[in-house]
Motif scaffolding. Structure first.
Motif, PDB file in Angstrom:
ATOM      1  N   VAL A   1      10.053  14.060 -19.043  1.00  0.00           N
ATOM      2  CA  VAL A   1       9.872  12.728 -19.624  1.00  0.00           C
ATOM      3  C   VAL A   1       9.202  12.857 -20.986  1.00  0.00           C
ATOM      4  CG1 VAL A   1       8.806  10.455 -19.377  1.00  0.00           C
ATOM      5  CG2 VAL A   1       9.679  11.652 -17.350  1.00  0.00           C
ATOM      6  N   GLU A   2       9.738  12.172 -21.959  1.00  0.00           N
ATOM      7  CA  GLU A   2       9.168  12.130 -23.315  1.00  0.00           C
ATOM      8  C   GLU A   2       8.659  10.722 -23.583  1.00  0.00           C
ATOM      9  OE1 GLU A   2       8.421  13.820 -27.262  1.00  0.00           O
ATOM     10  OE2 GLU A   2       8.830  14.663 -25.288  1.00  0.00           O
ATOM     11  N   LEU A   3       7.345  10.560 -23.686  1.00  0.00           N
ATOM     12  CA  LEU A   3       6.757   9.263 -24.000  1.00  0.00           C
ATOM     13  C   LEU A   3       6.706   9.129 -25.522  1.00  0.00           C
ATOM     14  CD1 LEU A   3       3.852   9.173 -21.370  1.00  0.00           C
ATOM     15  CD2 LEU A   3       6.167   8.221 -21.183  1.00  0.00           C
ATOM     16  N   VAL A   4       7.744   8.577 -26.081  1.00  0.00           N
ATOM     17  CA  VAL A   4       7.851   8.485 -27.545  1.00  0.00           C
ATOM     18  C   VAL A   4       6.829   7.512 -28.093  1.00  0.00           C
ATOM     19  CG1 VAL A   4       9.390   7.926 -29.467  1.00  0.00           C
ATOM     20  CG2 VAL A   4      10.303   9.075 -27.436  1.00  0.00           C
TER      21      VAL A   4
ATOM     22  N   LYS B   1      -1.185   2.013 -19.138  1.00  0.00           N
ATOM     23  CA  LYS B   1      -2.154   3.091 -18.923  1.00  0.00           C
ATOM     24  C   LYS B   1      -1.873   3.873 -17.647  1.00  0.00           C
ATOM     25  CE  LYS B   1      -5.984   0.989 -21.493  1.00  0.00           C
ATOM     26  NZ  LYS B   1      -7.375   0.483 -21.418  1.00  0.00           N
ATOM     27  N   VAL B   2      -1.585   3.177 -16.558  1.00  0.00           N
ATOM     28  CA  VAL B   2      -1.353   3.872 -15.293  1.00  0.00           C
ATOM     29  C   VAL B   2      -0.075   4.690 -15.366  1.00  0.00           C
ATOM     30  CG1 VAL B   2      -0.982   3.599 -12.816  1.00  0.00           C
ATOM     31  CG2 VAL B   2      -2.611   2.101 -14.001  1.00  0.00           C
ATOM     32  N   LEU B   3       0.994   4.080 -15.871  1.00  0.00           N
ATOM     33  CA  LEU B   3       2.260   4.802 -15.993  1.00  0.00           C
ATOM     34  C   LEU B   3       2.094   5.990 -16.930  1.00  0.00           C
ATOM     35  CD1 LEU B   3       5.281   4.934 -15.276  1.00  0.00           C
ATOM     36  CD2 LEU B   3       5.722   3.546 -17.311  1.00  0.00           C
ATOM     37  N   GLY B   4       1.363   5.805 -18.004  1.00  0.00           N
ATOM     38  CA  GLY B   4       1.156   6.882 -18.962  1.00  0.00           C
ATOM     39  C   GLY B   4       0.456   8.077 -18.336  1.00  0.00           C
TER      40      GLY B   4
ATOM     41  N   HIS C   1       6.700  -0.325 -21.278  1.00  0.00           N
ATOM     42  CA  HIS C   1       7.118   0.318 -20.037  1.00  0.00           C
ATOM     43  C   HIS C   1       5.907   0.307 -19.111  1.00  0.00           C
ATOM     44  CE1 HIS C   1      10.693   1.655 -22.166  1.00  0.00           C
ATOM     45  NE2 HIS C   1       9.902   2.129 -23.110  1.00  0.00           N
ATOM     46  N   LEU C   2       6.040  -0.358 -17.957  1.00  0.00           N
ATOM     47  CA  LEU C   2       4.924  -0.542 -17.039  1.00  0.00           C
ATOM     48  C   LEU C   2       5.319  -0.132 -15.632  1.00  0.00           C
ATOM     49  CD1 LEU C   2       3.978  -4.167 -18.218  1.00  0.00           C
ATOM     50  CD2 LEU C   2       2.972  -2.016 -19.038  1.00  0.00           C
ATOM     51  N   CYS C   3       4.313   0.131 -14.796  1.00  0.00           N
ATOM     52  CA  CYS C   3       4.566   0.395 -13.384  1.00  0.00           C
ATOM     53  C   CYS C   3       3.869  -0.675 -12.553  1.00  0.00           C
ATOM     54  CB  CYS C   3       4.102   1.789 -12.998  1.00  0.00           C
ATOM     55  SG  CYS C   3       2.305   2.019 -13.018  1.00  0.00           S
ATOM     56  N   ASP C   4       4.058  -0.624 -11.242  1.00  0.00           N
ATOM     57  CA  ASP C   4       3.496  -1.651 -10.369  1.00  0.00           C
ATOM     58  C   ASP C   4       1.980  -1.755 -10.481  1.00  0.00           C
ATOM     59  OD1 ASP C   4       5.996  -2.275  -9.369  1.00  0.00           O
ATOM     60  OD2 ASP C   4       5.843  -0.915  -7.666  1.00  0.00           O
ATOM     61  N   GLN C   5       1.318  -0.625 -10.753  1.00  0.00           N
ATOM     62  CA  GLN C   5      -0.142  -0.614 -10.781  1.00  0.00           C
ATOM     63  C   GLN C   5      -0.728  -0.974 -12.147  1.00  0.00           C
ATOM     64  OE1 GLN C   5       1.696   1.876  -9.148  1.00  0.00           O
ATOM     65  NE2 GLN C   5       1.268   0.697  -7.286  1.00  0.00           N
ATOM     66  N   ASP C   6       0.104  -1.103 -13.159  1.00  0.00           N
ATOM     67  CA  ASP C   6      -0.415  -1.542 -14.452  1.00  0.00           C
ATOM     68  C   ASP C   6      -0.807  -3.009 -14.369  1.00  0.00           C
ATOM     69  OD1 ASP C   6      -0.454   0.595 -16.414  1.00  0.00           O
ATOM     70  OD2 ASP C   6       1.711   0.717 -16.105  1.00  0.00           O
ATOM     71  N   ARG C   7      -1.824  -3.368 -15.090  1.00  0.00           N
ATOM     72  CA  ARG C   7      -2.378  -4.720 -15.002  1.00  0.00           C
ATOM     73  C   ARG C   7      -1.343  -5.759 -15.431  1.00  0.00           C
ATOM     74  NH1 ARG C   7      -7.927  -6.838 -18.000  1.00  0.00           N
ATOM     75  NH2 ARG C   7      -7.897  -8.958 -17.136  1.00  0.00           N
ATOM     76  N   GLY C   8      -1.096  -6.708 -14.524  1.00  0.00           N
ATOM     77  CA  GLY C   8      -0.176  -7.793 -14.821  1.00  0.00           C
ATOM     78  C   GLY C   8       1.211  -7.343 -15.228  1.00  0.00           C
ATOM     79  N   PRO C   9       1.866  -6.453 -14.455  1.00  0.00           N
ATOM     80  CA  PRO C   9       3.163  -5.941 -14.879  1.00  0.00           C
ATOM     81  C   PRO C   9       4.213  -7.045 -14.947  1.00  0.00           C
ATOM     82  CG  PRO C   9       2.743  -5.363 -12.585  1.00  0.00           C
ATOM     83  CD  PRO C   9       1.477  -5.964 -13.116  1.00  0.00           C
ATOM     84  N   ASP C  10       4.843  -7.180 -16.088  1.00  0.00           N
ATOM     85  CA  ASP C  10       5.924  -8.133 -16.277  1.00  0.00           C
ATOM     86  C   ASP C  10       7.195  -7.515 -15.701  1.00  0.00           C
ATOM     87  OD1 ASP C  10       8.046  -9.672 -17.281  1.00  0.00           O
ATOM     88  OD2 ASP C  10       6.960 -10.165 -19.112  1.00  0.00           O
ATOM     89  N   PRO C  11       7.914  -8.208 -14.800  1.00  0.00           N
ATOM     90  CA  PRO C  11       9.149  -7.648 -14.243  1.00  0.00           C
ATOM     91  C   PRO C  11      10.129  -7.192 -15.315  1.00  0.00           C
ATOM     92  CG  PRO C  11       8.534  -9.659 -13.089  1.00  0.00           C
ATOM     93  CD  PRO C  11       7.608  -9.540 -14.259  1.00  0.00           C
ATOM     94  N   MET C  12      10.065  -7.837 -16.477  1.00  0.00           N
ATOM     95  CA  MET C  12      10.960  -7.470 -17.566  1.00  0.00           C
ATOM     96  C   MET C  12      10.718  -6.031 -18.017  1.00  0.00           C
ATOM     97  SD  MET C  12      13.315  -8.893 -19.676  1.00  0.00           S
ATOM     98  CE  MET C  12      12.942 -10.638 -19.815  1.00  0.00           C
TER      99      MET C  12
END
Length: 376
Positions: A257-260, A245-248, A203-214
């Motif tokens: 939100v629960e980050l399992v 890391k950024v999303l976290g 699970h990534l956001c726009d600011q995470d390094r090299g975010p895969d659209p998937m």
């Protein structure tokens, strides 16, 4: 409580439960008549649900696996080396196999040019690249091309692939969730909460390094989820899988939100059974089926997802709400959370549909196909 689940690879500590052969078997000729040859790169924690589940069912197939270690760094080096040298070892293995086998089963299109006998090709993740299509069009050894959905079959036809194409989707297998895992799941769930869940490798956001659209969930957590919580304050979003890391950092202190985190593949179904609603928030379009969508069916989870090839399984089963925009996604999710009778109805439909895509059903179809096109 048993659930129908598509396991994402073999269980930790388990060995392969399909028939494995060694290079020495090829050289000595210790091969029973009318067996089918298969080879690929493999490691215990490989994240390929389809072949971990399918190969044990195809009882005529002998797999010569180029196995990598389970030690992550060394495994990466081994995998890259084997992948780069596939022309050399692929040609050698298929030359040896041609002396002992009449047929082949191929799960890597780069092996197709080396086959000197009729083959069935299974395309789990089609890319429709020029090289891939050229290989499929030029080979005269392919007696059946198997894809996981009709959209992929249609696309190959549009691109000029003329060999026989068959559609056999991802299957489900009945598993018993571990009682200890179920107890852990219960600890995650707060009293009275409505659990909305999404399972992915990352699970990534726009600011995470090299975010895969998937794996980018920015629109889910920033556009959709605030509106859901405003309408249903008891809703909590579970994200199963790695978190950037950024999303976290953004979500670490959010009570809604629960980050399992990462969950062993064999334990994922136990977590899905806790979902009141499952999500498929990917907006990218492709002709690949999704194992996680099949898992939702097997666990009886109603789904809200974007209209795409993967969610055709949900719309066909009537086990969720399929949408075209973030606004519709929000409205559908709120509707489901507020309507327990609708959730129960869709859960029942999901379980009924799951029985039709179990490996008991699809495996029988696949074995019959092999008997038809690779006769004994």
């Amino acid at each position: 409580m048993s659930v129908l689940a598509a396991k994402q690879g073999l269980r930790d500590g388990d060995d392969m439960d399909f028939r494995e052969i060694k290079l020495a078997d090829l050289r000595r000729g210790n091969i029973a008549e009318n067996r089918v040859f298969h080879t690929n790169i493999w490691f215990k924690s490989i994240n390929n649900t389809r072949y971990a589940e399918l190969l044990p069912i195809l009882d005529r197939v002998d797999s010569l696996m180029l196995r990598c270690t389970d030690r992550r760094i060394i495994r990466g080096i081994q995998f890259r080396a084997l992948n780069r040298s596939i022309g050399a070892h692929g040609r050698l293995l298929f030359q040896q196999a041609a002396r002992r086998y009449r047929y082949g089963f191929i799960t890597n299109t780069r092996h197709i040019p080396f086959a000197a006998f009729p083959v069935v090709v299974d395309m789990d993740d089609p890319y429709f690249t020029e090289d891939e299509v050229r290989t499929l069009r030029s080979s005269r050894r392919i007696v059946a091309l198997v894809v996981t959905n009709q959209a992929a079959a249609d696309r190959y036809r549009e691109l000029g692939v003329t060999c026989p194409i068959h559609v056999i989707g991802h299957g489900l297998r009945t598993v018993e969730p571990d009682p200890g895992v179920l107890e852990d799941v219960r600890h995650h769930k707060k009293p009275g909460e409505l659990t909305v869940g999404y399972a992915a490798a990352w699970h990534l956001c726009d600011q995470d390094r090299g975010p895969d659209p998937m794996y980018n969930v920015t629109h889910l957590v920033e556009e959709v989820w605030p509106g859901v919580v405003a309408a249903c304050p008891q809703a909590r979003l579970w994200l199963i899988g790695g978190v950037g890391k950024v999303l976290g950092r953004r979500l670490a202190d959010r009570p809604d939100v629960e980050l399992v985190g990462h969950v062993p593949a064999e334990h994922v179904p136990a977590y899905l059974t806790a979902f009141d609603v499952g999500l498929y928030p990917r907006r990218i379009q492709h002709e690949r089926s999704s194992v996680k969508v099949a898992q939702y069916l097997g666990c009886g989870v109603p789904v809200v997802g974007y209209r795409s090839v993967p969610t055709e399984l949900i719309s066909g089963a009537g086990s969720g709400i399929i949408v075209d925009s973030p606004e519709e996604f929000l409205a559908a999710l709120v509707r489901l959370l507020r309507d327990p009778a609708l959730r129960a109805q869709q859960s029942t439909r999901a379980r009924a549909a799951a029985r039709q895509v179990s490996w008991d059903v699809l495996g029988a179809r696949y074995r019959a196909l092999l008997e038809d096109v690779l006769p004994q």
